[in-house]
Design a protein around this motif. Structure first.
Motif, mmCIF file in Angstrom:
data_model
loop_
_atom_site.group_PDB
_atom_site.id
_atom_site.type_symbol
_atom_site.label_atom_id
_atom_site.label_comp_id
_atom_site.label_asym_id
_atom_site.label_seq_id
_atom_site.Cartn_x
_atom_site.Cartn_y
_atom_site.Cartn_z
ATOM 1 N N LYS A 111 0.835 -1.203 0.000
ATOM 2 C CA LYS A 111 0.000 0.000 0.000
ATOM 3 C C LYS A 111 0.872 1.255 0.000
ATOM 4 O O LYS A 111 1.903 1.318 0.678
ATOM 5 N N ILE A 112 0.412 2.250 -0.737
ATOM 6 C CA ILE A 112 1.209 3.461 -0.893
ATOM 7 C C ILE A 112 0.978 4.474 0.230
ATOM 8 O O ILE A 112 1.862 5.274 0.543
ATOM 9 N N ASN A 113 -0.202 4.451 0.865
ATOM 10 C CA ASN A 113 -0.530 5.468 1.879
ATOM 11 C C ASN A 113 0.440 5.488 3.068
ATOM 12 O O ASN A 113 0.875 6.575 3.495
ATOM 13 N N PRO A 114 0.807 4.331 3.651
ATOM 14 C CA PRO A 114 1.776 4.380 4.756
ATOM 15 C C PRO A 114 3.115 4.973 4.331
ATOM 16 O O PRO A 114 3.773 5.663 5.130
ATOM 17 N N GLN A 115 3.518 4.738 3.093
ATOM 18 C CA GLN A 115 4.764 5.317 2.598
ATOM 19 C C GLN A 115 4.644 6.834 2.476
ATOM 20 O O GLN A 115 5.587 7.569 2.792
ATOM 21 N N MET A 116 3.486 7.295 2.039
ATOM 22 C CA MET A 116 3.262 8.736 1.928
ATOM 23 C C MET A 116 3.351 9.398 3.298
ATOM 24 O O MET A 116 3.918 10.487 3.440
#
Length: 447
Positions: A111-116
């Motif tokens: 998932k990209i959100n935790p990285q953001m």
């Protein structure tokens, strides 16, 4: 020579000592001072020789010389695979344990959100795969205006995997004034071409001949028919009591099939390849390192990025299509001065692939047949020599007018020679060479 003699700070030397490293490797001895000087660096060395520390340690010291002003990142490290990106990030964390440095790693498959969210908190070092990095940029999660140092790690692999467009997109977004570090296993022509547009009067470091294998790795070939490979692998694992072996296949489906066969033989195994989720790949690798899985079956996506200390065996269940990938595969064993064994199960259909590998590494690999698994078709010890055209012409010289042999004009019995007959047929009904070319062309168009 010690790490402190290279100009590294006390905190970084202490961190290397914690990992059991007291003497820098040849690539580190040359690369670390060059990076510390602020110059662009183009470095190549065999896999497993410590390239990661060669750029991570001096990079961290340079960043520590002045505080971060904004949210960063100040150093950007690009890697070709998720596994390698995670490995590099682990190294950053290990070596920066005594200095105030924030870092993060981003890659696809999760998932990209935790990285953001991590990026918005600010950081000094960002390790990324090119595709996910551009995704984050397009979503305004990362900016590059503070980047001081760019590292392309395993640059040759990134080019092999088709990342050149993404790399060029990232380069266009970076500040023009920055330090560039290019680390690679080889200095191929494509790498040199990339370096020409990226590096400014770089220091070149090359500590081993191109495409050579480490002397610490014993290499051997086991000739066997394709249908008997999985049974032979199971026998080798059991008879030799192998507790940890990395096996390479060409395809993802092949990796899955082999894993299932090993499990049926009572050997714990797991597969790791591009179709697996990142969570599955991480679990498989963790279980393998912990000894819960005896055999890890991988495609070439894992040829770089798997750093397993004291991995004793690597098996090529199938030879790679690209000879250079053989070097990277077997580089997973015999790392950091340890001894290792790389063996290849080779069937007759892979004879040309084996010849290409032996030509690349400039050595003939010893063959060893196993009783009960002798192949129906033997592997050639050496590639077949190409016929010498001049000798063929000499053998045909003088034919035609004597002894009734095929040739130009008439044969010895007064009848037209074969060449004349062929010429006549080629002009009659299109059955000669020209007609054959027309038919083969039609077949290509209809294919």
């Amino acid at each position: 020579m010690s790490f402190s003699s290279l100009g590294l700070s006390e905190q970084l030397v202490r961190a290397t000592s914690d990992q059991g490293y007291e003497t820098p490797s040849p690539i580190q001895q040359q690369a670390i001072p060059a990076v510390l000087s602020g110059k662009d660096v183009m470095a190549a060395a065999q896999t497993g020789t410590g390239k990661t520390a060669g750029f991570t340690l001096p990079l961290l010291q340079r960043l520590g010389e002045k505080p971060r002003q904004g949210k960063g990142p100040r150093a950007l490290i690009l890697a070709p695979t998720r596994e390698l990106a995670a490995q590099v990030h682990d190294s950053v964390n290990l070596y920066s344990r005594y200095i105030p440095t924030k870092s993060a790693v981003v890659f696809g498959g999760v998932k990209i959100n935790p990285q953001m969210m991590k990026l918005r908190k600010g950081l000094d070092v960002l390790v990324a795969t090119p595709g996910r990095l551009l995704d984050l940029y397009q979503q305004n999660a990362v900016r590059f205006n503070e980047v001081e140092i760019l590292v392309l790690d395993e640059a040759d692999r990134m080019l092999d995997m088709g990342f050149i467009r993404d790399i060029r997109k990232v380069l266009d977004l970076l500040p023009a004034k920055r330090q560039n570090l290019l680390f690679s296993a080889t200095f191929s022509s494509d790498i040199r071409k990339l370096a020409q547009g990226l590096l400014n009067n770089p220091v070149q470091v090359e500590v081993a001949a191109r495409n050579t294998t480490a002397e610490t790795v014993k290499q051997s070939v086991y000739p066997v028919d394709q249908s008997q490979k999985s049974a032979l692998l199971s026998k080798l694992v059991r008879d030799n009591s192998w507790e940890q072996v990395l096996v390479f296949t060409r395809t993802k489906h092949g990796a899955n099939r082999l894993t299932q066969k090993l499990e049926k033989d009572g050997i714990t195994a797991a597969a790791i390849h591009g179709n697996k989720s990142q969570g599955a790949r991480t679990r498989a690798l963790a279980n393998f390192k912990a000894g819960e899985v005896r055999v890890l079956v991988a495609t070439d996506i894992a040829a770089r990025g798997l750093d397993i200390k004291q991995l004793p065996q690597v098996v090529n269940f199938e030879l790679p299509n690209v000879p250079e990938d053989y070097v990277h595969r077997i580089g997973r064993t015999g790392r950091a001065g340890e001894r290792g064994h790389a063996l290849s199960l080779v069937c007759a259909d892979e004879g040309k692939l084996l010849a290409g590998i032996e030509k690349l590494i400039k050595k003939q690999l010893p063959r060893k047949e196993i009783e009960g698994f002798e192949p129906k078709n033997n592997l050639p010890l050496k590639p077949k020599a190409k016929a010498d055209p001049s000798k063929a012409r000499n053998r045909n010289a003088g034919r035609g007018t004597n002894g009734g042999k095929p040739g130009q004009g008439r044969s010895g019995n007064g009848k037209p020679g074969n060449a004349a007959k062929s010429a006549g047929r080629s002009n009659n009904g299109g059955r000669g060479r020209a007609g054959g070319q027309q038919r083969s062309g039609a077949r290509r168009q209809s294919a």
